[in-house]
Design a protein around this motif. Structure first.
Motif, PDB file in Angstrom:
ATOM      1  N   GLU A 100       0.816  -1.217   0.000  1.00  0.00           N
ATOM      2  CA  GLU A 100       0.000   0.000   0.000  1.00  0.00           C
ATOM      3  C   GLU A 100       0.851   1.270   0.000  1.00  0.00           C
ATOM      4  OE1 GLU A 100      -2.221  -0.663   3.512  1.00  0.00           O
ATOM      5  OE2 GLU A 100      -3.522  -2.208   2.606  1.00  0.00           O
ATOM      6  N   ARG A 101       2.038   1.211   0.525  1.00  0.00           N
ATOM      7  CA  ARG A 101       2.895   2.393   0.627  1.00  0.00           C
ATOM      8  C   ARG A 101       3.901   2.488  -0.507  1.00  0.00           C
ATOM      9  NH1 ARG A 101       0.562   1.006   4.844  1.00  0.00           N
ATOM     10  NH2 ARG A 101       0.064   2.412   6.593  1.00  0.00           N
ATOM     11  N   GLY A 102       3.761   1.619  -1.474  1.00  0.00           N
ATOM     12  CA  GLY A 102       4.578   1.707  -2.677  1.00  0.00           C
ATOM     13  C   GLY A 102       5.998   1.215  -2.544  1.00  0.00           C
ATOM     14  N   PHE A 103       6.238   0.289  -1.613  1.00  0.00           N
ATOM     15  CA  PHE A 103       7.592  -0.222  -1.421  1.00  0.00           C
ATOM     16  C   PHE A 103       7.811  -1.601  -2.053  1.00  0.00           C
ATOM     17  CE2 PHE A 103       7.303   2.717   2.310  1.00  0.00           C
ATOM     18  CZ  PHE A 103       8.264   3.622   1.857  1.00  0.00           C
ATOM     19  N   LEU A 104       6.868  -2.042  -2.886  1.00  0.00           N
ATOM     20  CA  LEU A 104       7.021  -3.312  -3.605  1.00  0.00           C
ATOM     21  C   LEU A 104       7.020  -3.065  -5.109  1.00  0.00           C
ATOM     22  CD1 LEU A 104       4.695  -5.716  -1.559  1.00  0.00           C
ATOM     23  CD2 LEU A 104       7.143  -5.310  -1.269  1.00  0.00           C
ATOM     24  N   LEU A 105       7.788  -3.880  -5.811  1.00  0.00           N
ATOM     25  CA  LEU A 105       7.878  -3.815  -7.268  1.00  0.00           C
ATOM     26  C   LEU A 105       7.565  -5.175  -7.863  1.00  0.00           C
ATOM     27  CD1 LEU A 105      11.361  -2.042  -7.539  1.00  0.00           C
ATOM     28  CD2 LEU A 105       9.130  -0.916  -7.751  1.00  0.00           C
ATOM     29  N   GLU A 106       7.121  -5.179  -9.118  1.00  0.00           N
ATOM     30  CA  GLU A 106       6.952  -6.425  -9.855  1.00  0.00           C
ATOM     31  C   GLU A 106       8.006  -6.480 -10.952  1.00  0.00           C
ATOM     32  OE1 GLU A 106       3.050  -6.995 -11.427  1.00  0.00           O
ATOM     33  OE2 GLU A 106       2.036  -6.543  -9.526  1.00  0.00           O
ATOM     34  N   ASP A 107       8.522  -7.669 -11.190  1.00  0.00           N
ATOM     35  CA  ASP A 107       9.512  -7.820 -12.257  1.00  0.00           C
ATOM     36  C   ASP A 107       9.590  -9.285 -12.676  1.00  0.00           C
ATOM     37  OD1 ASP A 107      11.361  -7.146 -14.130  1.00  0.00           O
ATOM     38  OD2 ASP A 107      12.930  -6.541 -12.714  1.00  0.00           O
TER      39      ASP A 107
ATOM     40  N   ASP B 147      11.473  -2.814  -2.520  1.00  0.00           N
ATOM     41  CA  ASP B 147      12.206  -1.715  -3.154  1.00  0.00           C
ATOM     42  C   ASP B 147      13.191  -1.110  -2.152  1.00  0.00           C
ATOM     43  OD1 ASP B 147      13.116   0.309  -4.729  1.00  0.00           O
ATOM     44  OD2 ASP B 147      11.144   1.171  -5.192  1.00  0.00           O
ATOM     45  N   LEU B 148      14.304  -1.786  -1.954  1.00  0.00           N
ATOM     46  CA  LEU B 148      15.308  -1.330  -0.991  1.00  0.00           C
ATOM     47  C   LEU B 148      15.878   0.047  -1.326  1.00  0.00           C
ATOM     48  CD1 LEU B 148      17.260  -4.630  -0.188  1.00  0.00           C
ATOM     49  CD2 LEU B 148      15.523  -3.501   1.186  1.00  0.00           C
TER      50      LEU B 148
ATOM     51  N   PRO C   2      16.743  -3.695  -5.418  1.00  0.00           N
ATOM     52  CA  PRO C   2      15.489  -4.381  -5.077  1.00  0.00           C
ATOM     53  C   PRO C   2      15.750  -5.845  -4.753  1.00  0.00           C
ATOM     54  CG  PRO C   2      15.170  -2.979  -6.988  1.00  0.00           C
ATOM     55  CD  PRO C   2      16.648  -2.979  -6.707  1.00  0.00           C
ATOM     56  N   ARG C   3      15.057  -6.350  -3.755  1.00  0.00           N
ATOM     57  CA  ARG C   3      15.288  -7.713  -3.264  1.00  0.00           C
ATOM     58  C   ARG C   3      14.017  -8.532  -3.416  1.00  0.00           C
ATOM     59  NH1 ARG C   3      19.717 -10.747  -2.546  1.00  0.00           N
ATOM     60  NH2 ARG C   3      19.531 -12.204  -0.825  1.00  0.00           N
ATOM     61  N   CYS C   4      14.120  -9.633  -4.110  1.00  0.00           N
ATOM     62  CA  CYS C   4      12.957 -10.480  -4.356  1.00  0.00           C
ATOM     63  C   CYS C   4      12.435 -11.063  -3.042  1.00  0.00           C
ATOM     64  CB  CYS C   4      13.323 -11.599  -5.314  1.00  0.00           C
ATOM     65  SG  CYS C   4      11.905 -12.554  -5.891  1.00  0.00           S
ATOM     66  N   ILE C   5      11.116 -11.006  -2.842  1.00  0.00           N
ATOM     67  CA  ILE C   5      10.541 -11.523  -1.594  1.00  0.00           C
ATOM     68  C   ILE C   5       9.571 -12.679  -1.845  1.00  0.00           C
ATOM     69  CG2 ILE C   5      10.782  -9.291  -0.454  1.00  0.00           C
ATOM     70  CD1 ILE C   5       7.686  -9.047  -0.690  1.00  0.00           C
TER      71      ILE C   5
END
Length: 805
Positions: free
Chosen positions: A280-287, A358-359, A397-400
């Motif tokens: 919700e706070r925009g700290f995740l990315l898709e790739d 999104d580190l 960015p670190r995959c989770i």
């Protein structure tokens, strides 16, 4: 110890006011030149000085260092011109402007004096007894002694659930969650749960409000593979090995407030909540991610189930997430010559869509927090260094998420076929385990204003606890408690090799109790060689030596003699004590060591603090030996009174030792207090404040039955154990070993690394134009390593040159 002292004191004199002993001792930041000195000391000097042949400070040391590439020229020059290298060093310091007038007094009365007191004594040609105590210190010790137990506050008993309390020091202790599919070996135990246990026990004695939680990390590919190996479900494997772990830690007397696990509903709830807050706070990315898939195993491979050559430093055993040698992050597809650790087949690359933390977006906030935490907390040097290297290289960015079945489900509809990556999920286990302990868990984990968090781990876990996990909590923006004190050990090796379950090398947790050696002795030895500043090695011969000298002949001998004198000479009643100057001096010496113990333990210097205990018993043995109470009891009234004073003081020292030992050897501690019939209040009073060496066993106190605390470890027993746990390492002759066992893949990997390191050492020496004799010796070592490598690979050693080119 002398050389470390000289280096650190030289730094304090040669640099500006910011570079002084107080900063160095307390782990605060200092200038670049100070860091260079300390880096050289840690990476070069300690290694050389640890060699038995270098253990003594020879007169030619400056000359030999000057001709060697091991010391920067500026250090030799500064030492040559320094008064520190002169025989008159102590006199010079006392009378010279080099030392501020108040420095000796303040050091003597300060806990920071510990590393220096014995060094001063050695420089003056004396021993521990030469540590100067002022008349004020001696009188202060006598006043404290006279207070007794009645004037001191008591620590209340634990009552569960333990929750933070207003006005108390609330300490939350965690140790890295052991992975459930493996039986922990001694290195795992000392690096995490045992070190944390000692500190938690100590904190309770100090009157802190301590909660110690841990548990098994149970999700991931490793569990799935173990289940396949044993023909069980993943849940059955977790249940089986959770019980194994719990049993091992119970035998080692690890006193968790709660030992849980990660395969729980609370884990799912809390991990998914943190995920959604980050999303919700925009700290995740898709790739799209290219991943390694093993066709033989029919699955994508988790990072730790891929092994190959590091693309940065060429270390041949790098994992799919990180290289243990250079410490750099790795994507598994970047590995050269990757192999599946399950079946040894070469995996193929396939694509899959994943979520990333999104580190880079959190990097500025992380750095601000790190500056505060490392500046105010007790982070170990290696924890700081590893963290700095990650941040310095720039976060990515670190995959989770992972393409697995056994794990916490990702709640996002577009990723419903995936689970959370273990290094996103596992640290959240600290929270969920606490939540399974108490439904008021947020009072610990969302309360940074009142709670201090201590994380204990081995150094390979540092970046996930200092970067990845804190970024997850910072990004969640929910007032989470972040680590204040990150305590990381180096590695514990076994004899001259590594622990290996498959080869039967080393002692694993479930084997220790079958040796016949009590768990307290195991605890003592592991803590005695705890790898705090550099790697250390378990040795059977050394274990026997430390048991027979430090425990049996030093500690046990003193405590047993003190109690036996009371029983034999004074009908088990503590006699009257008429203190003379010698007795008062002992009180001050013991009180001084107690203060150092508290100062060190407060800063999680667990190994060093143990030496204070042994120092006190040494003082006690010397005190008894000089005063000979067994002779004086047969003399006139004056002599008998003297015998009583020495006996009474000694048995009170023994009582203090029982309390100081409690974090290290809980059973021995309890046994001593039983034998002395010590008041229950001693455990809650003696370690309060800066330490209280009081007369806790007053005149007339009746003690119990005294008996020996330790048994000698015989050489035959030790040789038998060494052979039993040596696996294939029963011979040091690599040719003989290979003749019996053929090619040894694991040994070959170890030697490949050793050859690479030795080759780099030779190249460095050549580049520094070191003396030919020095280079020649290192080349000889390199050629021998190459020969051993060939044998381990099952090959005939190739002819090699015997002369350096």
């Amino acid at each position: 110890g002398i050389v470390r002292f000289l280096i650190r004191f030289r730094i304090s004199l040669g640099a500006d006011d910011a570079c002084n002993p107080w900063l160095l001792l307390n782990g605060q930041e200092s200038s670049d030149i100070v860091n260079q000195w300390l880096e050289w000391e840690a990476t070069e000097l300690q290694v050389r000085m640890s060699d038995k042949s270098s253990a003594t400070m020879r007169p030619s040391i400056v000359t030999s260092w000057k001709s060697s590439a091991m010391m920067p020229p500026s250090i030799v020059t500064s030492w040559k011109s320094s008064a520190m290298m002169l025989p008159s060093i102590v006199t010079s310091w006392k009378s010279s402007a080099m030392m501020r007038p108040s420095i000796v007094t303040s050091w003597k009365s300060s806990a920071t004096m510990l590393p220096f007191c014995n060094v001063f004594s050695v420089l003056q040609g004396g021993g521990d007894d030469d540590c100067v105590l002022s008349e004020e210190e001696i009188q202060s010790a006598v006043v404290t002694w006279g207070k007794g137990l009645t004037d001191l506050p008591m620590v209340p008993e634990r009552q569960h659930p333990i929750l933070p309390q207003e006005g108390k020091r609330n300490v939350l202790v965690t140790s890295a969650l052991p992975y459930v599919n493996n039986v922990p070996h001694l290195g795992n135990i000392i690096g995490c749960v045992l070190s944390a246990d000692v500190f938690a026990r100590y904190g309770r004695l100090r009157g802190w409000n301590v909660l110690y939680v841990c548990g098994t990390d149970e999700y991931g590919t490793a569990t799935e593979n173990k289940a396949r190996e044993e023909g069980l479900t993943a849940q059955q494997i977790c249940d089986k090995y959770h019980a194994v772990h719990a049993s091992i830690y119970q035998w080692f007397q690890v006193d968790f407030d709660f030992f849980g696990r990660t395969t729980t509903k609370k884990q799912t709830e809390i991990a998914q909540n943190i995920f959604w807050r980050l999303h919700e706070r925009g700290f995740l990315l898709e790739d799209i991610v290219e991943q390694l898939r093993c066709e033989a195993c029919q699955r994508f491979l988790a990072d730790r189930f891929v092994e190959g050559t590091c693309p940065f430093c060429s270390y041949p055993e790098a994992r799919g997430d990180q290289c243990d040698k250079c410490g750099k992050l790795i994507n598994a597809v970047e590995l050269r010559e990757p192999t599946c650790k399950v079946c040894s087949q070469t995996p193929v690359v396939q694509s899959s869509k994943h979520l990333f933390l999104d580190l880079p977006k959190l990097e500025a906030e992380l750095e601000q927090w790190l500056e505060r935490s490392t500046g105010s907390g007790d982070w170990t040097a290696n924890a700081k260094q590893i963290t700095r290297s990650w941040v310095r290289d720039g976060l990515k960015p670190r995959c989770i998420t992972r393409d697995l079945k056994w794990g916490t489900p990702v709640p996002h509809p577009d990723f419903s076929d995936k689970v959370f990556y273990v290094w996103f999920d596992a640290p959240i286990g600290y929270l969920s385990i606490t939540a399974n302990y108490t439904d008021q868990w947020e009072k610990w984990w969302k309360n940074p204003q009142q709670v201090e968090l201590y994380n204990f781990m081995a150094k390979d876990n540092v970046p996930f606890h200092s970067v990845v996990f804190p970024c997850s909590l910072l990004g969640a923006q929910d007032n989470y408690t972040l680590v204040n004190h990150l305590v990381a050990t180096e590695y514990l090796n076994y004899e001259d090799t590594k622990f290996s379950k498959s080869r039967g090398v080393g002692v694993f947790g479930d084997m220790a109790k079958d040796t016949g050696i009590p768990s307290d002795v195991w605890r003592f030895y592991l803590l005695y060689l705890r790898p705090e500043g550099q790697d250390s090695a378990f040795s059977w011969v050394d274990m026997a030596t430390k048991n027979n000298s430090e425990l049996l002949n030093n500690l046990g001998n003193f405590i047993n003699r003190a109690g036996m004198f009371v029983s034999k000479f004074f009908e088990s009643c503590v006699p009257a004590m008429a203190l003379q100057q010698e007795d008062k001096r002992l009180l001050a010496q013991v009180g001084w060591e107690l203060k150092q113990y508290i100062n060190l333990m407060d800063r999680v210097k667990i190994r060093d603090a143990l030496k204070c205990i042994l120092n006190i018993s040494r003082h006690g043995n010397q005190y008894i030996q000089v005063n000979e109470p067994w002779k004086k009891i047969k003399g006139d009234e004056t002599d008998r009174q003297r015998s009583g004073t020495v006996t009474g003081v000694s048995v009170n020292v023994a009582c203090l030792l029982s309390v100081m030992l409690q974090p290290y050897m809980p059973t021995v501690s309890h046994t001593i207090r039983q034998q002395l019939n010590a008041p229950p209040s001693v455990t809650g009073t003696l370690l309060q404040g800066t330490g209280n060496f009081v007369c806790s066993l007053p005149v007339g106190h009746h003690i119990g039955t005294v008996s020996p605390l330790f048994q000698k470890l015989e050489s035959e027993q030790i040789e038998s154990l060494k052979k039993r746990f040596g696996g294939q390492q029963v011979t040091s002759d690599p040719a003989a070993q290979t003749a019996v066992n053929g090619a040894d893949a694991e040994r070959a990997r170890e030697l490949t690394l050793a050859v690479a390191e030795q080759g780099e050492k030779v190249r460095t020496l050549k580049g520094q134009k070191a003396e030919k004799t020095v280079i020649g010796a290192e080349v000889t070592k390199l050629l021998e390593l190459k020969k051993q490598l060939s044998l381990a690979e099952g090959k005939d050693p190739e002819p090699v040159l015997t002369k350096a080119s």
